[in-house]
Design a protein around this motif. Structure first.
Motif, PDB file in Angstrom:
ATOM      1  N   PRO A   1       1.536  12.586  -0.195  1.00 19.12           N
ATOM      2  CA  PRO A   1       0.690  11.390  -0.132  1.00 19.12           C
ATOM      3  C   PRO A   1      -0.780  11.671   0.149  1.00 19.12           C
ATOM      4  O   PRO A   1      -1.572  10.751   0.256  1.00 19.12           O
ATOM      5  N   GLU A   2      -1.154  12.940   0.261  1.00 13.34           N
ATOM      6  CA  GLU A   2      -2.498  13.256   0.736  1.00 13.34           C
ATOM      7  C   GLU A   2      -3.599  13.041  -0.310  1.00 13.34           C
ATOM      8  O   GLU A   2      -4.779  13.131   0.023  1.00 13.34           O
TER       9      GLU A   2
ATOM     10  N   HIS B   1      -4.017  10.266  -2.358  1.00  9.92           N
ATOM     11  CA  HIS B   1      -4.021   8.908  -2.872  1.00  9.92           C
ATOM     12  C   HIS B   1      -5.190   8.042  -2.414  1.00  9.92           C
ATOM     13  O   HIS B   1      -5.284   6.902  -2.810  1.00  9.92           O
ATOM     14  N   ASP B   2      -6.056   8.574  -1.589  1.00 11.72           N
ATOM     15  CA  ASP B   2      -7.047   7.690  -0.968  1.00 11.72           C
ATOM     16  C   ASP B   2      -8.474   7.952  -1.445  1.00 11.72           C
ATOM     17  O   ASP B   2      -9.424   7.557  -0.781  1.00 11.72           O
TER      18      ASP B   2
ATOM     19  N   ASN C   1       0.852  -1.189   0.000  1.00 10.25           N
ATOM     20  CA  ASN C   1       0.000   0.000   0.000  1.00 10.25           C
ATOM     21  C   ASN C   1       0.884   1.233   0.000  1.00 10.25           C
ATOM     22  O   ASN C   1       2.110   1.144  -0.098  1.00 10.25           O
ATOM     23  N   TRP C   2       0.258   2.413   0.121  1.00  8.23           N
ATOM     24  CA  TRP C   2       1.025   3.655   0.045  1.00  8.23           C
ATOM     25  C   TRP C   2       2.019   3.806   1.201  1.00  8.23           C
ATOM     26  O   TRP C   2       3.003   4.545   1.084  1.00  8.23           O
ATOM     27  N   ASP C   3       1.776   3.095   2.302  1.00  8.53           N
ATOM     28  CA  ASP C   3       2.686   3.200   3.436  1.00  8.53           C
ATOM     29  C   ASP C   3       4.085   2.666   3.119  1.00  8.53           C
ATOM     30  O   ASP C   3       5.070   3.120   3.705  1.00  8.53           O
ATOM     31  N   ASN C   4       4.158   1.683   2.222  1.00  9.07           N
ATOM     32  CA  ASN C   4       5.478   1.152   1.884  1.00  9.07           C
ATOM     33  C   ASN C   4       5.902   1.495   0.454  1.00  9.07           C
ATOM     34  O   ASN C   4       6.809   0.880  -0.098  1.00  9.07           O
TER      35      ASN C   4
ATOM     36  N   HIS D   1      -4.829  -3.937  -3.246  1.00  8.57           N
ATOM     37  CA  HIS D   1      -5.118  -3.408  -1.907  1.00  8.57           C
ATOM     38  C   HIS D   1      -6.311  -2.453  -1.904  1.00  8.57           C
ATOM     39  O   HIS D   1      -7.175  -2.547  -1.013  1.00  8.57           O
TER      40      HIS D   1
ATOM     41  N   ILE E   1       6.121  10.581  -2.843  1.00  9.87           N
ATOM     42  CA  ILE E   1       6.516  10.343  -1.456  1.00  9.87           C
ATOM     43  C   ILE E   1       6.228  11.568  -0.594  1.00  9.87           C
ATOM     44  O   ILE E   1       5.753  11.463   0.544  1.00  9.87           O
TER      45      ILE E   1
ATOM     46  N   TYR F   1       7.515   4.048  -0.517  1.00  8.01           N
ATOM     47  CA  TYR F   1       8.878   4.583  -0.551  1.00  8.01           C
ATOM     48  C   TYR F   1       9.917   3.479  -0.688  1.00  8.01           C
ATOM     49  O   TYR F   1      10.993   3.675  -1.290  1.00  8.01           O
TER      50      TYR F   1
END
Length: 263
Positions: free
Chosen positions: A111-112, A114-115, A3-6, A56, A108, A8
């Motif tokens: 990220p605001e 992307h959801d 997901n976006w958390d990883n 995801h 990176i 980077y």
């Protein structure tokens, strides 16, 4: 879980492989298979992230500006390799790596966006082919832009032949993107074309590249530097079409804005 958390992690590894490929191609006088392999490895890792993200979020990651930047980074890697394979320009992988990396870094740092979920109009069979075709055409035309800048700086016309093939390919995919978008618009909003700001800039971009093609085919004596300037102008128009229109006051009611969830 991807997901976006990883993101980077995938971005860093991909950038490292792209950079390694660019470095190898830059120091090798002759064509290097290792440069191609390294660049493809980075591109594959990036593609794995896109596929994982798709799974995801349970939808194609093509909705937001950040998501389209993912595809642009991916396709810049592909276009860079194809250009290197076809014409053996040692420096092209360096430029494609820089562009891909810049868009990764932007994602990176921002990220605001992307959801967001899909608006109803985007729940169409045309959504995936329309956006991916556009992103691929943007990457190919991005390589043509790089060649245009190099040709203009070096005052050489040898890059025009290469630019021709890239522009022909990029414009063909750009045309397919516009046609699929028109069909999609008819299905979603009842009109094939409404001169929305996004559509207007798409038409301007298309017209600039058609102008370049026309000049190359029917005006052989046209000054090379003017052709390079036309390529650069086309790429600037492309940037306006992609994301620049989002900042125009006239575009605030556009159905093409990425930062809203209206439909």
């Amino acid at each position: 879980m991807i997901n976006w958390d990883n993101f980077y992690l995938f971005a860093i590894v991909s950038i490292l492989f792209w950079t390694m490929g660019a470095f190898i191609s830059a120091i090798k006088v002759n064509f290097s298979k290792n440069a191609v392999a390294s660049t493809l490895a980075g591109t594959f890792i990036f593609f794995v992230f896109i596929c994982g993200l798709w799974t995801h979020i349970d939808r194609p990651p093509l909705r937001t500006m950040g998501e389209t930047r993912l595809w642009y980074s991916l396709f810049m890697g592909v276009s860079g390799v194809l250009t290197y394979l076809r014409w053996k320009y040692r420096w092209i992988l360096s430029f494609s790596t820089i562009v891909s990396s810049v868009f990764c870094i932007i994602n990176i740092l921002k990220p605001e966006i992307h959801d967001q979920s899909l608006m109803p109009a985007l729940q169409s069979i045309w959504f995936i082919p329309h956006v991916t075709v556009y992103m691929f055409s943007y990457s190919v035309l991005g390589c043509a832009f790089i060649l245009g800048c190099i040709g203009l700086i070096r005052h050489k016309d040898i890059y025009l032949v290469t630019s021709d093939e890239l522009v022909y390919t990029g414009t063909a995919f750009l045309t397919l993107g516009m046609l699929s978008g028109a069909i999609w618009a008819k299905d979603a909003w009842g009109n094939y074309w409404s001169w929305d700001p996004k559509e207007t800039w798409a038409a301007i971009t298309w017209a600039v590249y058609l102008l370049y093609i026309h000049l190359r085919l029917f005006n052989a004596k046209y000054a090379p530097w003017k052709l390079y300037v036309t390529l650069i102008a086309g790429f600037i128009a492309l940037q306006m079409c992609w994301y620049g229109v989002n900042y125009l006051p006239a575009a605030q009611q556009s159905v093409h804005l990425y930062n809203r969830s209206n439909g």
